[in-house]
Scaffold this motif. Structure first.
Motif, PDB file in Angstrom:
ATOM      1  N   UNK A   1       0.838  -1.202   0.000  1.00 17.50           N
ATOM      2  CA  UNK A   1       0.000   0.000   0.000  1.00 17.50           C
ATOM      3  C   UNK A   1       0.869   1.246   0.000  1.00 17.50           C
ATOM      4  N   UNK A   2       0.445   2.242  -0.749  1.00 11.93           N
ATOM      5  CA  UNK A   2       1.159   3.511  -0.783  1.00 11.93           C
ATOM      6  C   UNK A   2       1.066   4.199   0.564  1.00 11.93           C
ATOM      7  N   UNK A   3       2.194   4.731   1.036  1.00  7.33           N
ATOM      8  CA  UNK A   3       2.215   5.497   2.276  1.00  7.33           C
ATOM      9  C   UNK A   3       2.244   6.977   1.903  1.00  7.33           C
ATOM     10  N   UNK A   4       1.202   7.712   2.283  1.00  6.77           N
ATOM     11  CA  UNK A   4       1.082   9.107   1.898  1.00  6.77           C
ATOM     12  C   UNK A   4       1.933  10.007   2.791  1.00  6.77           C
ATOM     13  N   UNK A   5       2.355  11.122   2.215  1.00  5.67           N
ATOM     14  CA  UNK A   5       3.121  12.116   2.977  1.00  5.67           C
ATOM     15  C   UNK A   5       2.276  13.358   3.238  1.00  5.67           C
ATOM     16  N   UNK A   6       0.985  13.267   2.913  1.00  3.63           N
ATOM     17  CA  UNK A   6       0.042  14.353   3.154  1.00  3.63           C
ATOM     18  C   UNK A   6      -1.230  13.781   3.753  1.00  3.63           C
ATOM     19  N   UNK A   7      -1.673  14.361   4.848  1.00  3.30           N
ATOM     20  CA  UNK A   7      -2.882  13.871   5.503  1.00  3.30           C
ATOM     21  C   UNK A   7      -4.104  14.087   4.605  1.00  3.30           C
ATOM     22  N   UNK A   8      -4.162  15.224   3.937  1.00  3.93           N
ATOM     23  CA  UNK A   8      -5.299  15.514   3.065  1.00  3.93           C
ATOM     24  C   UNK A   8      -5.376  14.522   1.906  1.00  3.93           C
ATOM     25  N   UNK A   9      -4.223  14.175   1.337  1.00  2.00           N
ATOM     26  CA  UNK A   9      -4.206  13.215   0.233  1.00  2.00           C
ATOM     27  C   UNK A   9      -4.690  11.848   0.704  1.00  2.00           C
ATOM     28  N   UNK A  10      -4.317  11.457   1.920  1.00  7.34           N
ATOM     29  CA  UNK A  10      -4.749  10.174   2.473  1.00  7.34           C
ATOM     30  C   UNK A  10      -6.258  10.171   2.718  1.00  7.34           C
ATOM     31  N   UNK A  11      -6.779  11.283   3.230  1.00  7.27           N
ATOM     32  CA  UNK A  11      -8.217  11.397   3.474  1.00  7.27           C
ATOM     33  C   UNK A  11      -8.992  11.308   2.163  1.00  7.27           C
ATOM     34  N   UNK A  12      -8.514  12.019   1.154  1.00  4.73           N
ATOM     35  CA  UNK A  12      -9.176  12.002  -0.159  1.00  4.73           C
ATOM     36  C   UNK A  12      -9.193  10.589  -0.743  1.00  4.73           C
ATOM     37  N   UNK A  13      -8.067   9.876  -0.615  1.00  5.47           N
ATOM     38  CA  UNK A  13      -7.983   8.507  -1.146  1.00  5.47           C
ATOM     39  C   UNK A  13      -8.919   7.584  -0.389  1.00  5.47           C
ATOM     40  N   UNK A  14      -8.957   7.739   0.916  1.00  8.50           N
ATOM     41  CA  UNK A  14      -9.829   6.917   1.765  1.00  8.50           C
ATOM     42  C   UNK A  14     -11.294   7.096   1.389  1.00  8.50           C
ATOM     43  N   UNK A  15     -11.706   8.344   1.232  1.00  8.32           N
ATOM     44  CA  UNK A  15     -13.106   8.639   0.933  1.00  8.32           C
ATOM     45  C   UNK A  15     -13.484   8.178  -0.475  1.00  8.32           C
ATOM     46  N   UNK A  16     -12.625   8.445  -1.447  1.00  7.99           N
ATOM     47  CA  UNK A  16     -12.942   8.091  -2.830  1.00  7.99           C
ATOM     48  C   UNK A  16     -12.951   6.581  -3.057  1.00  7.99           C
ATOM     49  N   UNK A  17     -12.072   5.859  -2.354  1.00  9.75           N
ATOM     50  CA  UNK A  17     -11.963   4.413  -2.533  1.00  9.75           C
ATOM     51  C   UNK A  17     -12.797   3.614  -1.530  1.00  9.75           C
ATOM     52  N   UNK A  18     -13.351   4.324  -0.514  1.00 12.67           N
ATOM     53  CA  UNK A  18     -14.122   3.645   0.542  1.00 12.67           C
ATOM     54  C   UNK A  18     -13.288   2.505   1.142  1.00 12.67           C
TER      55      UNK A  18
END
Length: 293
Positions: free
Chosen positions: A1-18
């Motif tokens: 799994x990709x480890x994000x370096x931005x909290x906002x990017x991680x949140x966006x990925x989480x929400x879009x991918x459920x």
């Protein structure tokens, strides 16, 4: 799994991918202002950070502390160690977590049980090592079957954390959670801010102004602003707005119309409600209601 370096990017990925996402953050990722989002958050402190404000509760932060925040709770780091600030944040879709729970094991428990221990656990050294082991297993999975490996490791991690949370909630715990707003300022200021927060939360559906608070507590407006910002790290207006958006999200998820959510959450201006909600949540109240149905 990709480890994000931005909290906002991680949140966006989480929400879009459920699904869920992991971010490993340092000083270069600036913490967000008081906010809410449509996913659960697990915040693990490696080092740095001093104070966390979650709704109207304030916690000190030490290395090894871990916080559990649900999608209705406004939060932000109110005091930060500017020299070093390292943390691991998991953004988790509530819908996804529900799919890996069972009738006997509710993995949402750590995000819903608040009465006994609040939002914070302090992991011992062995528990910290195990937490980091699961994070490494999730983020290093690759090749054939990597999706199943990361999902299995994540499931084990959530069982592990919920077990600690459950055991802590059902024992006669001591001062694991620090009293609200424990800082170096005088006790009278702590009590004043606590009283202000309580009053705001009890009257959040009514028009709230700085002048009203000043009159109610017999304190000057400038003094109230100063002690509130010093103890919470945010302004009174930002706190009130975040709290009202939290309430509006709950109402919309429960089937109330956008107009009803606006009124019952305390917004007295419909256009301001639409603008504030969309800015904080990322989508309009109408779309949020559709997605939550």
């Amino acid at each position: 799994m990709k480890e994000y370096s931005s909290c906002k990017a991680a949140i966006d990925a989480c929400i879009s991918q459920q699904y869920f996402a992991v971010s490993h953050l340092y000083n270069d990722d600036k913490p967000m202002n008081m906010h809410i989002h449509d996913c659960y958050e697990i915040y693990y402190s490696v080092c740095g950070g001093k104070q966390f404000l979650i709704d109207n509760r304030s916690y000190s932060i030490q290395g090894g502390d871990i916080f559990f925040i649900n999608q209705y709770e406004s939060h932000h780091l109110s005091k930060i160690d500017k020299e070093v600030h390292e943390r691991i944040v998991l953004s988790i879709s509530p819908a996804f977590l529900k799919t890996i729970s069972s009738a006997a094991t509710d993995l949402n428990y750590c995000f819903s049980c608040r009465e006994q221990i609040g939002h914070k656990l302090s992991l011992n050294m062995e528990q910290q090592k195990r937490f980091l082991y699961y994070i490494h297993k999730i983020t290093s999975a690759n090749g054939f079957g990597s999706d199943l490996v990361e999902k299995a490791a994540f499931t084990e991690l959530m069982v592990f954390l919920n077990r600690i949370f459950y055991l802590k909630a059902h024992e006669d715990h001591g001062e694991e959670e620090l009293p609200a707003y424990k800082t170096e300022e005088s006790p009278s200021k702590h009590q004043q801010v606590d009283d202000i927060l309580t009053y705001i939360n009890q009257n959040i559906q009514k028009p709230l102004t700085l002048e009203e608070l000043s009159s109610h507590f017999y304190l000057s407006s400038s003094y109230i602003c100063r002690i509130f910002k010093a103890n919470t790290g945010t302004t009174i207006n930002k706190y009130i707005t975040a709290k009202r958006i939290t309430i509006a999200k709950i109402l919309l998820a429960d089937g109330y119309t956008v107009g009803e959510a606006c009124e019952k959450s305390g917004f007295n201006d419909y256009s301001n409600f639409l603008k504030s909600f969309t800015k904080a949540v990322g989508i309009s109240p109408k779309k949020y209601a559709q997605f939550s149905a």
